[in-house]
Motif scaffolding. Structure first.
Motif, mmCIF file in Angstrom:
data_model
loop_
_atom_site.group_PDB
_atom_site.id
_atom_site.type_symbol
_atom_site.label_atom_id
_atom_site.label_comp_id
_atom_site.label_asym_id
_atom_site.label_seq_id
_atom_site.Cartn_x
_atom_site.Cartn_y
_atom_site.Cartn_z
ATOM 1 N N GLN A 13 7.115 -11.387 -38.894
ATOM 2 C CA GLN A 13 7.852 -10.180 -39.274
ATOM 3 C C GLN A 13 6.945 -9.166 -39.978
ATOM 4 O OE1 GLN A 13 10.133 -10.234 -42.668
ATOM 5 N NE2 GLN A 13 10.627 -8.093 -42.218
ATOM 6 N N ARG A 14 5.964 -9.664 -40.745
ATOM 7 C CA ARG A 14 5.055 -8.757 -41.446
ATOM 8 C C ARG A 14 3.894 -8.285 -40.559
ATOM 9 N NH1 ARG A 14 4.246 -10.789 -47.643
ATOM 10 N NH2 ARG A 14 6.406 -11.346 -48.075
ATOM 11 N N GLY A 15 3.873 -8.743 -39.327
ATOM 12 C CA GLY A 15 2.830 -8.288 -38.403
ATOM 13 C C GLY A 15 1.527 -9.047 -38.564
ATOM 14 N N TYR A 16 1.526 -10.164 -39.314
ATOM 15 C CA TYR A 16 0.296 -10.934 -39.494
ATOM 16 C C TYR A 16 0.012 -11.783 -38.258
ATOM 17 C CZ TYR A 16 0.880 -9.798 -44.472
ATOM 18 O OH TYR A 16 1.026 -9.151 -45.659
ATOM 19 N N LEU A 17 1.080 -12.204 -37.610
ATOM 20 C CA LEU A 17 0.938 -13.057 -36.431
ATOM 21 C C LEU A 17 1.681 -12.390 -35.272
ATOM 22 C CD1 LEU A 17 1.087 -16.833 -36.192
ATOM 23 C CD2 LEU A 17 2.805 -15.588 -34.902
ATOM 24 N N GLN A 18 1.037 -12.359 -34.127
ATOM 25 C CA GLN A 18 1.680 -11.762 -32.948
ATOM 26 C C GLN A 18 2.110 -12.888 -32.015
ATOM 27 O OE1 GLN A 18 3.410 -9.544 -31.391
ATOM 28 N NE2 GLN A 18 1.904 -7.912 -31.114
ATOM 29 N N ARG A 19 3.340 -12.823 -31.568
ATOM 30 C CA ARG A 19 3.843 -13.863 -30.650
ATOM 31 C C ARG A 19 4.474 -13.159 -29.455
ATOM 32 N NH1 ARG A 19 8.710 -17.539 -30.915
ATOM 33 N NH2 ARG A 19 9.436 -16.143 -32.536
ATOM 34 N N VAL A 20 4.006 -13.525 -28.247
ATOM 35 C CA VAL A 20 4.548 -12.882 -27.036
ATOM 36 C C VAL A 20 4.893 -13.983 -26.042
ATOM 37 C CG1 VAL A 20 4.093 -11.247 -25.162
ATOM 38 C CG2 VAL A 20 3.132 -10.829 -27.408
ATOM 39 N N ARG A 21 6.058 -13.838 -25.416
ATOM 40 C CA ARG A 21 6.573 -14.919 -24.573
ATOM 41 C C ARG A 21 6.746 -14.412 -23.133
ATOM 42 N NH1 ARG A 21 10.500 -19.182 -25.154
ATOM 43 N NH2 ARG A 21 11.999 -18.952 -23.487
ATOM 44 N N PHE A 22 6.371 -15.236 -22.168
ATOM 45 C CA PHE A 22 6.567 -14.910 -20.751
ATOM 46 C C PHE A 22 7.285 -16.081 -20.080
ATOM 47 C CE2 PHE A 22 2.885 -12.478 -22.031
ATOM 48 C CZ PHE A 22 3.103 -11.231 -21.459
ATOM 49 N N THR A 23 8.343 -15.770 -19.340
ATOM 50 C CA THR A 23 9.033 -16.823 -18.579
ATOM 51 C C THR A 23 8.368 -16.964 -17.212
ATOM 52 O OG1 THR A 23 10.559 -15.269 -17.601
ATOM 53 C CG2 THR A 23 11.237 -16.281 -19.696
ATOM 54 N N ASN A 24 8.777 -18.004 -16.491
ATOM 55 C CA ASN A 24 8.279 -18.175 -15.114
ATOM 56 C C ASN A 24 8.595 -16.945 -14.273
ATOM 57 O OD1 ASN A 24 7.148 -20.739 -15.315
ATOM 58 N ND2 ASN A 24 9.156 -21.727 -15.155
ATOM 59 N N ALA A 25 9.796 -16.382 -14.471
ATOM 60 C CA ALA A 25 10.202 -15.211 -13.674
ATOM 61 C C ALA A 25 9.297 -14.021 -13.969
ATOM 62 C CB ALA A 25 11.655 -14.859 -13.979
ATOM 63 N N ASP A 26 8.918 -13.857 -15.264
ATOM 64 C CA ASP A 26 8.014 -12.743 -15.619
ATOM 65 C C ASP A 26 6.702 -12.856 -14.850
ATOM 66 O OD1 ASP A 26 9.809 -11.755 -17.497
ATOM 67 O OD2 ASP A 26 8.991 -13.011 -19.119
ATOM 68 N N ILE A 27 6.185 -14.063 -14.806
ATOM 69 C CA ILE A 27 4.874 -14.255 -14.170
ATOM 70 C C ILE A 27 5.006 -14.108 -12.648
ATOM 71 C CG2 ILE A 27 2.939 -15.872 -13.881
ATOM 72 C CD1 ILE A 27 3.311 -14.686 -16.742
ATOM 73 N N GLU A 28 6.133 -14.580 -12.106
ATOM 74 C CA GLU A 28 6.356 -14.435 -10.662
ATOM 75 C C GLU A 28 6.365 -12.949 -10.287
ATOM 76 O OE1 GLU A 28 6.431 -16.964 -8.468
ATOM 77 O OE2 GLU A 28 6.453 -15.390 -6.955
ATOM 78 N N LYS A 29 6.979 -12.167 -11.162
ATOM 79 C CA LYS A 29 7.039 -10.723 -10.922
ATOM 80 C C LYS A 29 5.627 -10.114 -10.922
ATOM 81 C CE LYS A 29 10.590 -8.746 -13.061
ATOM 82 N NZ LYS A 29 11.183 -8.136 -14.274
#
Ligand code: SF4
Ligand code: SF4
Length: 717
Positions: free
Chosen positions: A224-240
């Motif tokens: 929340q404070r921007g110290y750690l970045q977390r980004v998530r991709f599903t199988n569908a995102d990658i298929e796209k």
């Protein structure tokens, strides 16, 4: 020839001349841009065994240097021509070409001048001071902040720390600043492409993490404070992502479970205690701190899900092949630190997690945004599979509150301005005073002695301070150089390196519109001032003066346009010849190097001054190409600002006879093209004892009929 006919002929002549200038400018604009022309054999002649020169690289114009002493070590350096990588125009409009040898450790092996067209180093000082200047680069490092001394010819304040200050060259400081820009810009281009350095110089020194107080935070708070970045991709995102490529549909699991996690990336900057101590346990954090070399940035990069940062072939301690770190569009080295560590903050089960380091010399600035680019690969087919790569990007910007930001070093051109502020202040004050005098000349001309003293004093200031000391002599080379530089796409940035000339150019351009060319020629040209002082000497020595018949003087004054056309034409078509022809201007000899030159140049300059002893301002009126160019620029003037009354020329001819420049026509009109704004006619005009018509009007108690000052539209007489 009556005056109307003469006016038409002159206007036509000038129009034709200007058209000719434009045609020539066109030649310049389409002229091919310059490029390096050395061959491998040329480089081999300079670098002997144990060094060996490789083939010229395809991706960047440079030759790799290898050494017999380090046969397995890859290139020990690169050799390149600066003109291929940083063609920065000099004052003549053509870029320098320097041969630069840069070691793989960022140290300069050698810098050699291959070609240069800088007027001051062609004649004037000659090439030796430039050759001496570039010798200073040997063993200096590109990782240091290299600048040129603001003081002529000596290092002020030295270097110290990561700063190196090279000795400038007296009378050519602006030119060597451009050389320094050229060396650094070309070398950084090679360093970025081949040595893994980024251009930290363009952003300033990297931010330094603050010590900061520790505060225990969980994953959500870190995120929340921007110290750690977390980004998530599903199988569908990658298929796209792979849609429309050979990789589409190649991942069966992605097709079966589109909503399930493919990968979740985690990125965090470990050097900041509030992040590092929360992610690592105390012992791991302390060990990491002790291990980190000064200036190295460390990032914790992890993945969860099906995608790993590395595969089973990964060699610890090397860069992870599926990850590239980018900052400001440049790739930056990032490698595995090969360290074991324990985590504090509870996280779901991870697929891979590494502590990656970027060495100080890679140029990463942890205080600026960056991108972690992860490459995902799909293979389709069993035999000779078709491989498709796609990249997903995770942006990361550690909060600025975590850093101290060292001040940015000022750019080279700003250093030039800072180094010359006393000169700029003094000359600026003189220009302000001159402006006041020309706006309200009455108070200075009300006593002839006052005008004589002011004018003589100002001319001495122009010659000694602006010319000989501050090197502010404008020249036709600046005009032809500007045309060439703009034509070759180099812009006019070189003028920023010479603040005195730029100040005078701006003032001259402004005054061209207000008062005409005479403001520069009559007050601010050091060689013009020298001629006028010579004329004063001639008068004091009672040397007989030859005043030509006006028709002859007018005819001869046309020759300066011919000289100008010849110079501009040769600059466009025969640059080598133009470099010799510009010596028609004696400025370099008389002003730039103060008469310290070879005898043919001395003979020319002194000869012109001797001619000026007998014919008033001989060079200005009959030869000077810069005066001709300014006269053309003076066509923009919008006012007939010198006072005239109806009786001027009809019948009174007093001012006309007094004007030593023959700048007053028989009908009393001022010929502003020839006027040097000496104010002699204003002095007569303001003195009722010398201006007979005004005296007559006064005696009769009548108002003096004044001539219209505003120019009729389209008339720039
Ligand atoms: S005519 Fe040429 S030398 Fe004379 S004052 Fe003008 S620029 Fe200087
Ligand atoms: S005397 Fe001649 S040169 Fe001087 S200001 Fe008058 S017109 Fe110009």
């Amino acid at each position: 020839m009556n005056s109307t006919w003469s006016g038409i002929v002159t206007a036509k002549w000038v129009a034709l001349f200007i058209a000719w200038m434009f045609v020539l400018t066109g030649f310049v604009v389409v002229a091919p841009s310059v490029a390096g022309d050395l061959t491998k054999a040329d480089i081999e002649r300079r670098f002997k065994p144990p060094l060996h020169v490789g083939e010229k690289l395809k991706d960047i114009a440079a030759w790799p240097l290898t050494s017999e002493l380090t046969p397995q070590g890859g290139p020990v350096g690169y050799v390149f021509e600066s003109i291929d990588l940083a063609p920065i125009p000099g004052f003549e409009g053509t870029p320098f070409n320097l041969l630069i040898a840069l070691g793989a450790d960022g140290k300069f092996i050698d810098v050699e001048v291959l070609r240069q067209h800088e007027p001051v180093f062609l004649g004037g000082l000659g090439p030796v001071p430039l050759l001496e200047f570039v010798k200073q680069y040997a063993n200096k490092s590109l990782k240091q902040e290299i600048s040129v001394s603001s003081v002529y010819g000596s290092t002020r304040g030295g270097g110290g720390g990561n700063r190196v200050v090279l000795d400038g060259v007296a009378k050519a400081t602006a030119s060597v600043r451009i050389v320094n820009q050229t060396v650094l810009a070309a070398s950084l281009a090679v360093a970025r492409a081949k040595l893994g350095f980024a251009d930290s110089g363009s952003r300033g020194p990297p931010a330094v993490p603050k010590a900061g107080a520790f505060e225990a935070l969980d994953l959500a708070a870190l995120e929340q404070r921007g110290y750690l970045q977390r980004v998530r991709f599903t199988n569908a995102d990658i298929e796209k992502l792979f849609a429309g490529t050979d990789g589409a549909g190649a991942d069966e699991e992605a097709l079966l479970k589109p909503d399930e996690l493919f990968v979740e990336f985690y990125v965090a900057y470990l050097n900041a205690p509030i992040i590092g101590r929360n992610l690592l346990d105390v012992s791991s954090w302390n060990k990491l701190k002790a291990y980190l070399p000064e200036g190295q940035s460390a990032y914790w990069v992890a993945t969860r899900g099906r995608f790993g940062l590395v595969d089973e072939n990964f060699v610890p301690g090397t860069p992870p092949p599926r990850l590239v770190l980018m900052q400001s569009g440049l790739p930056i080295e990032l490698r595995d630190s090969n360290r074991d560590y324990a985590r504090t903050v509870p996280l779901p089960e991870l697929k891979t997690a590494l502590i990656l380091g970027s060495p100080a010399q890679a140029g990463l600035d942890p205080g600026q945004p960056m991108e972690f680019q992860f490459t995902i690969t799909r293979a389709k087919g069993m035999i000779l599979p078709s491989i498709t790569h796609k990249t997903v990007t995770v942006g990361y910007a550690a909060p600025t509150a975590l850093f101290d930001f060292p001040p940015r070093p000022p750019p080279e051109w700003l250093l030039a301005w800072q180094g010359r502020w006393p000169d700029l202040a003094i000359i600026g004050t003189a220009l302000a005073l001159l402006t006041l005098v020309l706006l309200r000349p009455q108070w200075i001309v009300m006593r002839p002695r006052r005008l004589l003293l002011f004018r003589t004093g100002f001319l001495i200031f122009t010659l000694v301070y602006i010319g000989w000391y501050a090197q502010g002599q404008l020249s036709i080379v600046q005009i032809t150089g500007a045309i060439k530089s703009v034509g070759a796409g180099g812009g006019l940035k070189s003028f920023l390196y010479d603040p005195i000339s730029l100040l005078l150019i701006v003032f001259t351009l402004l005054t061209l519109v207000v008062w005409g060319r005479g403001t520069f020629c009559g007050w601010l040209c050091p060689f013009g001032a020298l001629q006028e002082l010579v004329a004063l000497l001639a008068r004091a020595l009672r040397i007989p003066q030859w005043r030509m018949p006006v028709t002859l003087a007018t005819l001869l004054s046309r020759s300066r346009y011919m000289v100008l056309a010849l110079l501009v034409g040769s600059a466009a078509i025969m640059p080598a010849a133009a470099e010799k022809l510009v010596e028609v201007e004696p400025f370099k000899t008389a002003i730039t190097v103060g008469f310290q030159r070879e005898w043919p140049f001395l003979l020319w300059a002194v000869g012109l001054l001797v001619a000026g002893l007998f014919v008033y301002k001989f060079f200005c009126r009959f030869i000077c190409p810069l005066g001709a160019a300014l006269t053309l620029g003076g066509k923009l003037r919008r006012w007939n600002w010198l006072p005239r009354i109806e009786a001027c020329g009809k019948p009174c001819q007093k001012c006309r006879h007094a004007c030593e420049y023959d700048a007053i026509a028989r009908d009393g009109a001022i010929r502003y093209d020839e006027c040097f704004q000496c104010l002699d006619c204003v002095e007569i005009y303001e003195d009722p004892g010398r201006c007979a018509p005004k005296l007559l009007y006064a005696r009769k108690g009548r108002t003096v009929p004044i001539r219209e000052l505003r120019l009729p539209s389209g008339n720039s007489r």
